[in-house]
Design a protein around this motif. Structure first.
Motif, PDB file in Angstrom:
ATOM      1  N   TYR A   1       0.843  -1.093  -0.158  1.00 29.40           N
ATOM      2  CA  TYR A   1      -0.006  -0.010   0.114  1.00 29.40           C
ATOM      3  C   TYR A   1       1.038   1.314  -0.001  1.00 29.40           C
ATOM      4  CZ  TYR A   1      -3.521   3.384   1.715  1.00 29.40           C
ATOM      5  OH  TYR A   1      -4.533   4.275   1.834  1.00 29.40           O
ATOM      6  N   LYS A   2       0.533   2.291  -1.009  1.00 28.33           N
ATOM      7  CA  LYS A   2       1.548   3.339  -1.128  1.00 28.33           C
ATOM      8  C   LYS A   2       0.717   4.444  -1.486  1.00 28.33           C
ATOM      9  CE  LYS A   2       5.357   0.802  -1.213  1.00 28.33           C
ATOM     10  NZ  LYS A   2       6.343   0.873  -0.120  1.00 28.33           N
ATOM     11  N   PRO A   3       0.281   5.185  -0.369  1.00 26.87           N
ATOM     12  CA  PRO A   3      -0.356   6.474  -0.371  1.00 26.87           C
ATOM     13  C   PRO A   3       0.384   7.575  -1.299  1.00 26.87           C
ATOM     14  CG  PRO A   3      -0.406   5.440   1.886  1.00 26.87           C
ATOM     15  CD  PRO A   3       0.670   5.064   1.134  1.00 26.87           C
TER      16      PRO A   3
ATOM     17  N   PRO B   1       7.451   0.341  -5.505  1.00 25.08           N
ATOM     18  CA  PRO B   1       7.471  -0.977  -4.837  1.00 25.08           C
ATOM     19  C   PRO B   1       8.440  -1.346  -3.879  1.00 25.08           C
ATOM     20  CG  PRO B   1       7.061  -1.137  -7.142  1.00 25.08           C
ATOM     21  CD  PRO B   1       7.938   0.173  -6.874  1.00 25.08           C
ATOM     22  N   ASP B   2       8.316  -2.073  -2.944  1.00 27.74           N
ATOM     23  CA  ASP B   2       9.572  -2.295  -1.824  1.00 27.74           C
ATOM     24  C   ASP B   2      10.681  -3.022  -2.345  1.00 27.74           C
ATOM     25  OD1 ASP B   2       8.054  -1.148   0.113  1.00 27.74           O
ATOM     26  OD2 ASP B   2       7.106  -3.010   0.972  1.00 27.74           O
TER      27      ASP B   2
ATOM     28  N   ALA C   1       3.122  -2.562  -6.134  1.00 22.41           N
ATOM     29  CA  ALA C   1       2.663  -1.177  -5.525  1.00 22.41           C
ATOM     30  C   ALA C   1       1.298  -0.923  -5.910  1.00 22.41           C
ATOM     31  CB  ALA C   1       3.817  -0.171  -5.655  1.00 22.41           C
ATOM     32  N   TYR C   2       0.421  -0.728  -4.897  1.00 26.47           N
ATOM     33  CA  TYR C   2      -0.795  -0.212  -5.063  1.00 26.47           C
ATOM     34  C   TYR C   2      -0.933   1.411  -4.756  1.00 26.47           C
ATOM     35  CZ  TYR C   2      -5.533   1.599  -4.220  1.00 26.47           C
ATOM     36  OH  TYR C   2      -6.774   2.203  -3.876  1.00 26.47           O
ATOM     37  N   TYR C   3      -1.419   2.283  -5.507  1.00 31.24           N
ATOM     38  CA  TYR C   3      -1.311   3.750  -5.226  1.00 31.24           C
ATOM     39  C   TYR C   3      -2.729   4.272  -4.747  1.00 31.24           C
ATOM     40  CZ  TYR C   3       3.354   3.520  -7.072  1.00 31.24           C
ATOM     41  OH  TYR C   3       4.668   3.226  -7.335  1.00 31.24           O
ATOM     42  N   ASP C   4      -2.784   4.933  -3.564  1.00 35.15           N
ATOM     43  CA  ASP C   4      -3.720   5.523  -3.252  1.00 35.15           C
ATOM     44  C   ASP C   4      -3.704   7.125  -3.531  1.00 35.15           C
ATOM     45  OD1 ASP C   4      -5.878   6.981  -1.599  1.00 35.15           O
ATOM     46  OD2 ASP C   4      -5.284   6.044   0.285  1.00 35.15           O
ATOM     47  N   PHE C   5      -4.478   7.271  -4.496  1.00 34.42           N
ATOM     48  CA  PHE C   5      -4.403   8.796  -4.553  1.00 34.42           C
ATOM     49  C   PHE C   5      -5.464   9.824  -4.122  1.00 34.42           C
ATOM     50  CE2 PHE C   5      -2.470   6.703  -8.461  1.00 34.42           C
ATOM     51  CZ  PHE C   5      -1.390   7.498  -8.715  1.00 34.42           C
ATOM     52  N   SER C   6      -6.047   9.520  -2.915  1.00 33.98           N
ATOM     53  CA  SER C   6      -7.030  10.032  -2.318  1.00 33.98           C
ATOM     54  C   SER C   6      -6.792  11.693  -2.190  1.00 33.98           C
ATOM     55  CB  SER C   6      -7.218   9.497  -1.012  1.00 33.98           C
ATOM     56  OG  SER C   6      -7.662   8.151  -0.939  1.00 33.98           O
ATOM     57  N   ALA C   7      -5.357  12.092  -2.278  1.00 33.09           N
ATOM     58  CA  ALA C   7      -5.208  13.411  -2.040  1.00 33.09           C
ATOM     59  C   ALA C   7      -5.168  14.137  -3.173  1.00 33.09           C
ATOM     60  CB  ALA C   7      -3.612  13.462  -1.576  1.00 33.09           C
TER      61      ALA C   7
END
Length: 278
Positions: free
Chosen positions: A131-133, A148-149, A155-161
């Motif tokens: 999980y990658k915000p 990714p690590d 990596a899954y990207y959280d684009f909430s911002a």
């Protein structure tokens, strides 16, 4: 700035710049902080683009070095990367007119579980998700989505911002994932294969329209059918378009690197899109 994420070793030390001159008077991106750098190398393309109904102004879209190179031309590390030099013929191109989701809706996942994975049976991928915000730089600098690590996770990207971008499996929008194509100086296959070696998305280029991608998150299993697989130049203005946009029909996007390798980075990105079917 909007670029692709770069390996940790390629990022400049704290207090230094990446060598890209900032734009005078460049406004911050949505969500506060500085402009977003999405999936990229060093080739900025000015962007004042509308993603569906939301206009993202003052962002520069460049493009992650998802190969293992450091970005330091001539270094030993650079010489160990650059395995994915062939550029496949596009299977199908990304639909530039996909209907988009309202920017007032946030379809991004708030977290991932320890057992969450992505499975692509055709190319032998069964990889853990990390999980990658994508968090705006609090000092107003360029924001780089985390890599990714390692060579074996995705990596899954959280684009909430960033309203209007991204998505989440089982929720909607366009879930964006990224994985390395090779490992640079690092080992692969959980440390069992020495470098240089192929990473989790090495065979992404083999996917055809209709092939299945399965995402397992938060106890659910979500299936997607491939709709396009093509390479996009790192400096293409197509990164200003719908590649990252939240779509009205639930979809996902997988990104890795491919093409000519020079100065520690590839000159193209492989982009696979898929729509949910189950």
């Amino acid at each position: 700035m909007v670029e692709e994420p770069r390996p940790e070793e390629e990022r400049p030390p704290e207090g230094e710049t990446s060598g890209e001159a900032p734009l005078e008077g460049e406004p911050a991106a949505a969500g506060g902080g500085g402009p977003l750098a999405l999936f990229g190398g060093r080739l900025p393309v000015p962007l004042v683009a509308a993603f569906g109904a939301v206009a993202i102004v003052g962002i520069i879209l460049a493009v992650v070095v998802l190969g293992g190179g450091s970005g330091n031309g001539g270094s030993q590390e650079s010489e160990l990367a650059g395995l994915a030099t062939d550029v496949p013929t596009p299977v199908a191109t990304i639909d530039p007119n996909r209907e988009t989701l309202s920017p007032n809706v946030n379809p991004n996942l708030p977290n991932l579980g320890a057992g969450d994975r992505i499975v692509i049976a055709k190319i032998g991928v069964d990889a853990p998700l990390t999980y990658k915000p994508v968090v705006p730089d609090p000092n107003g600098g360029t924001t780089y989505p985390p890599n990714p690590d390692g060579a074996d996770d995705v990596a899954y990207y959280d684009f909430s911002a960033y309203p209007g971008l991204g998505g989440g499996p089982g929720i909607g929008g366009n879930s964006v994932f990224a994985g390395h194509v090779d490992s640079g100086k690092k080992p692969c296959k959980n440390g069992s294969v020495p470098p240089p070696c192929t990473a989790v998305f090495w065979d992404l280029k083999l996917l055809q329209v209709g092939d299945e991608i399965e995402v397992r998150v938060n106890g659910g299993v979500f299936r997607y059918s491939v709709t396009a697989n093509e390479s996009v130049a790192a400096n293409s203005d197509r990164w200003n378009g719908p590649i990252y946009t939240a779509t009205a029909k639930e979809s996902l996007t997988l990104i890795s690197c491919i093409g000519a390798f020079s100065a520690g980075q590839y000159d193209r990105r492989l982009v696979v899109t898929a729509e949910r079917v189950g």
